[in-house]
Motif scaffolding. Structure first.
Motif, PDB file in Angstrom:
ATOM      1  N   ALA A  56       1.004  -1.121  -0.087  1.00 27.40           N
ATOM      2  CA  ALA A  56      -0.036  -0.032  -0.064  1.00 27.40           C
ATOM      3  C   ALA A  56       0.820   1.245   0.083  1.00 27.40           C
ATOM      4  O   ALA A  56       1.800   1.296   0.910  1.00 27.40           O
ATOM      5  CB  ALA A  56      -0.932   0.011   1.140  1.00 27.40           C
ATOM      6  N   GLY A  57       0.537   2.175  -0.961  1.00 28.54           N
ATOM      7  CA  GLY A  57       1.055   3.369  -1.021  1.00 28.54           C
ATOM      8  C   GLY A  57       2.406   3.389  -1.508  1.00 28.54           C
ATOM      9  O   GLY A  57       3.547   4.360  -1.404  1.00 28.54           O
ATOM     10  N   SER A  58       2.867   2.383  -2.104  1.00 34.32           N
ATOM     11  CA  SER A  58       4.219   2.176  -2.788  1.00 34.32           C
ATOM     12  C   SER A  58       4.492   2.931  -4.214  1.00 34.32           C
ATOM     13  O   SER A  58       4.437   2.299  -5.235  1.00 34.32           O
ATOM     14  CB  SER A  58       4.853   0.798  -2.871  1.00 34.32           C
ATOM     15  N   ASP A  59       4.498   4.108  -4.112  1.00 33.36           N
ATOM     16  CA  ASP A  59       4.294   4.933  -5.351  1.00 33.36           C
ATOM     17  C   ASP A  59       5.474   6.207  -5.399  1.00 33.36           C
ATOM     18  O   ASP A  59       5.506   6.701  -6.621  1.00 33.36           O
ATOM     19  CB  ASP A  59       3.058   5.741  -5.508  1.00 33.36           C
ATOM     20  N   THR A  60       6.229   6.321  -4.518  1.00 33.12           N
ATOM     21  CA  THR A  60       7.327   7.271  -4.385  1.00 33.12           C
ATOM     22  C   THR A  60       8.674   6.906  -5.166  1.00 33.12           C
ATOM     23  O   THR A  60       9.193   7.821  -6.035  1.00 33.12           O
ATOM     24  CB  THR A  60       7.676   7.615  -3.028  1.00 33.12           C
ATOM     25  N   PHE A  61       9.147   5.882  -4.814  1.00 34.12           N
ATOM     26  CA  PHE A  61      10.296   5.487  -5.351  1.00 34.12           C
ATOM     27  C   PHE A  61      10.353   4.503  -6.538  1.00 34.12           C
ATOM     28  O   PHE A  61       9.111   4.059  -6.936  1.00 34.12           O
ATOM     29  CB  PHE A  61      11.101   4.911  -4.285  1.00 34.12           C
ATOM     30  N   HIS A 335       6.836   0.621   0.649  1.00 35.82           N
ATOM     31  CA  HIS A 335       7.029   1.966   1.386  1.00 35.82           C
ATOM     32  C   HIS A 335       6.570   1.742   2.832  1.00 35.82           C
ATOM     33  O   HIS A 335       7.396   2.471   3.380  1.00 35.82           O
ATOM     34  CB  HIS A 335       5.927   2.840   0.872  1.00 35.82           C
ATOM     35  N   GLY A 336       5.983   0.777   3.205  1.00 38.27           N
ATOM     36  CA  GLY A 336       5.788   0.412   4.529  1.00 38.27           C
ATOM     37  C   GLY A 336       6.478  -0.690   5.187  1.00 38.27           C
ATOM     38  O   GLY A 336       6.125  -0.784   6.286  1.00 38.27           O
ATOM     39  N   TYR A 337       6.888  -1.362   4.452  1.00 45.02           N
ATOM     40  CA  TYR A 337       7.587  -2.562   5.143  1.00 45.02           C
ATOM     41  C   TYR A 337       9.079  -3.059   4.504  1.00 45.02           C
ATOM     42  O   TYR A 337       9.117  -3.002   3.264  1.00 45.02           O
ATOM     43  CB  TYR A 337       6.713  -4.098   4.895  1.00 45.02           C
ATOM     44  N   THR A 338      10.036  -3.704   5.320  1.00 46.46           N
ATOM     45  CA  THR A 338      10.883  -4.734   4.698  1.00 46.46           C
ATOM     46  C   THR A 338      10.518  -5.803   5.198  1.00 46.46           C
ATOM     47  O   THR A 338      10.205  -6.099   6.222  1.00 46.46           O
ATOM     48  CB  THR A 338      12.453  -4.130   5.050  1.00 46.46           C
ATOM     49  N   TYR A 339      10.586  -6.893   4.173  1.00 49.47           N
ATOM     50  CA  TYR A 339      10.084  -8.258   4.577  1.00 49.47           C
ATOM     51  C   TYR A 339      10.712  -9.250   3.852  1.00 49.47           C
ATOM     52  O   TYR A 339      11.478  -9.039   2.842  1.00 49.47           O
ATOM     53  CB  TYR A 339       8.596  -8.369   4.413  1.00 49.47           C
ATOM     54  N   GLY A 340      10.812 -10.678   4.413  1.00 48.98           N
ATOM     55  CA  GLY A 340      11.604 -11.611   3.768  1.00 48.98           C
ATOM     56  C   GLY A 340      10.809 -12.850   3.504  1.00 48.98           C
ATOM     57  O   GLY A 340      10.047 -13.070   4.563  1.00 48.98           O
ATOM     58  N   ASN A 341      11.113 -13.509   2.747  1.00 48.56           N
ATOM     59  CA  ASN A 341      10.527 -14.772   2.406  1.00 48.56           C
ATOM     60  C   ASN A 341      11.190 -16.062   3.148  1.00 48.56           C
ATOM     61  O   ASN A 341      12.049 -15.752   3.549  1.00 48.56           O
ATOM     62  CB  ASN A 341      10.429 -15.442   1.067  1.00 48.56           C
TER      63      ASN A 341
END
Length: 468
Positions: A56-61, A335-341
């Motif tokens: 969500a909200g990942s539009d800046t970069f 934009h809101g997270y760093t996450y891993g599988n």
């Protein structure tokens, strides 16, 4: 610009920054490759594993794609990545590729409007895929995304599997950057590090890559592996500088000793500070040899010729680009997270084949932590363009203002210069940028690392794992 950017410190501010610098100087600067450190990421529930929630909200970069291929012929002594030693079992590779396709389809609805700027296929050993499997990877996974503005596709290779037909298939599918993990061209070091390669096989594979028509060819080297001596490193650099044409890029690392690597056991009784000093001395010798042959230092580890920038790294680190990671152990940045599988390929496949999410752990990013992530990774580069950095944030917000005491102290100590709108490391300190990036961690992350909390017990105790 320098006068505007740097200002006098109060005594309190000066004391705090100096204390942080002293603490940083007392530790070996292990490789910083993400922020916050993965050891602090926590398990996620099903709701927080939903692609729409995560993105969500990942539009800046910028948007970038990473794909992990874990399969290798053997595990090298220095490797701490998620790898699976598979010899001739092509079926398990096909099963894994079908899981990659299924995972890509999970993200496709929310990614339809996103244009992928760079693609990085890493491992493991992606060149273990045969031509048919390489075609499948591109057709059924990568090209499902919008590549209309993609400017770089990197494919990692190993000398023991990057055959001419495989390289040709990579090139035919749009690969324009090949990267080969060489590590050393000294036969003694190759043997000790459990590589199946010989110097002649490495050189032969390099020429296959250079002759393939792929314009950008990078090789990876590690200074100081397996108690490497000066003459070992000298033989490696003699062999590298004899290549014609020379690689467009060389990626040079100092030694890392991390949990999960074989050398974490074989070097456990060694003085790690002494090992690092030797590694750094060999790194600087190799750097001088490269500089004399037309290379320049772009980041802590990357040395290009001319203007052969590594765009995936530039997007991911220098400009805080979002990364969608697919496959076992891959990590993503929205934009809101760093996450891993899931780390192991079998657990990853189990989750995907069951119709679930592969996401295993994550760290929610506040606006402050997102800014810090941007700065921490941007400061791994030789210099930071202040105007470029500011351009991603609201006009007049001056996002770097809160960090000026740190920049002021670093400038006073000769670590960086600040002029003409650029913050640049001075010559020797660029080699230690992983130490100084930690000065921009939030107090909460720094304190958690000091205590060694998180999913990796003792995360702050191993000098090479020190992530403050």
């Amino acid at each position: 610009m320098a006068e505007e950017f740097i200002f006098d410190l109060t005594d309190a501010g000066r004391s705090e920054v100096v204390d942080q610098l002293i603490e940083a100087a007392e530790h070996i600067p292990g490789l910083v490759f993400t922020y916050p450190p993965i050891s602090l990421w926590e398990p996620r529930d099903a709701t927080a594993s939903d692609p729409d929630t995560l993105w969500a909200g990942s539009d800046t970069f910028s948007h970038n794609l990473y794909i992990h291929i874990p399969f290798c012929r053997q595990k090298c002594s220095f490797c701490y990545y998620s790898v699976a030693v598979v010899q001739n079992d092509t079926q398990v590779i096909w099963d894994y590729l079908h899981c990659l396709e299924k995972e890509a389809l999970q993200y496709l609805p929310m990614m339809r409007t996103k244009k992928i700027e760079t693609v990085f296929i890493g491992g493991g050993t992606p060149s273990r895929l045969n031509p048919e499997q390489i075609d499948f990877l591109f057709e059924r996974v990568i090209r499902r995304f919008d590549l209309s503005e993609c400017r770089e596709i990197t494919y990692e290779c190993s000398p023991d599997s990057a055959t001419e037909d495989r390289i040709a298939t990579m090139a035919a599918n749009g690969t324009n950057r090949l990267s080969m993990g060489v590590q050393s061209l000294d036969p003694e070091i190759l043997r000790k590090s459990r590589r199946a390669d010989t110097p002649s096989s490495v050189v032969r594979t390099y020429y296959h890559m250079a002759d393939s028509g792929v314009p950008n060819v990078n090789i990876d080297l590690i200074a100081g592996i397996e108690r490497e001596a000066f003459d070992n490193m000298q033989r490696t650099m003699d062999a590298v500088t004899a290549l014609e044409p020379m690689p467009t890029q060389i990626t040079l690392f100092t030694l890392s000793v991390r949990k999960g690597a074989i050398n974490d056991t074989t070097l456990r009784e060694e003085d790690h500070a002494k090992l690092f000093r030797r590694s750094l001395a060999l790194f600087r010798y190799a750097k001088r040899r490269m500089t004399a042959n037309g290379y320049w230092q772009y980041s802590r580890n990357l040395f290009p010729r001319d203007n052969w920038i590594f765009h995936y790294q530039d997007n991911h680190w220098g400009n805080n680009g979002y990364v969608l990671g697919l496959g076992a152990s891959s990590y993503s940045h929205s934009h809101g997270y760093t996450y891993g599988n899931a780390f192991t390929f079998r657990e990853y496949m189990r989750r995907i084949q069951a119709g679930g999410s592969a996401v295993e752990k994550a760290f929610p990013l506040s606006e402050d932590e997102s800014l810090r992530r941007h700065l921490v990774l941007a400061m791994k580069h030789r210099e930071l363009d202040v105007a470029r950095f500011n351009s991603f944030y609201p006009a007049g917000s001056e996002p770097l203002r809160q960090f000026r005491p740190v920049f002021d102290a670093l400038a006073a100590l000769g670590v960086v210069t600040v002029e003409d709108g650029r913050i640049a490391y001075t010559e020797d300190y660029a080699d230690l940028s992983d130490r100084y990036t930690r000065l921009f961690y939030s107090s909460g992350v720094s304190e958690a690392v000091r205590r060694g909390v998180g999913q990796l017990t003792g995360a702050g105790s191993n000098a090479f794992n020190f992530t403050l």
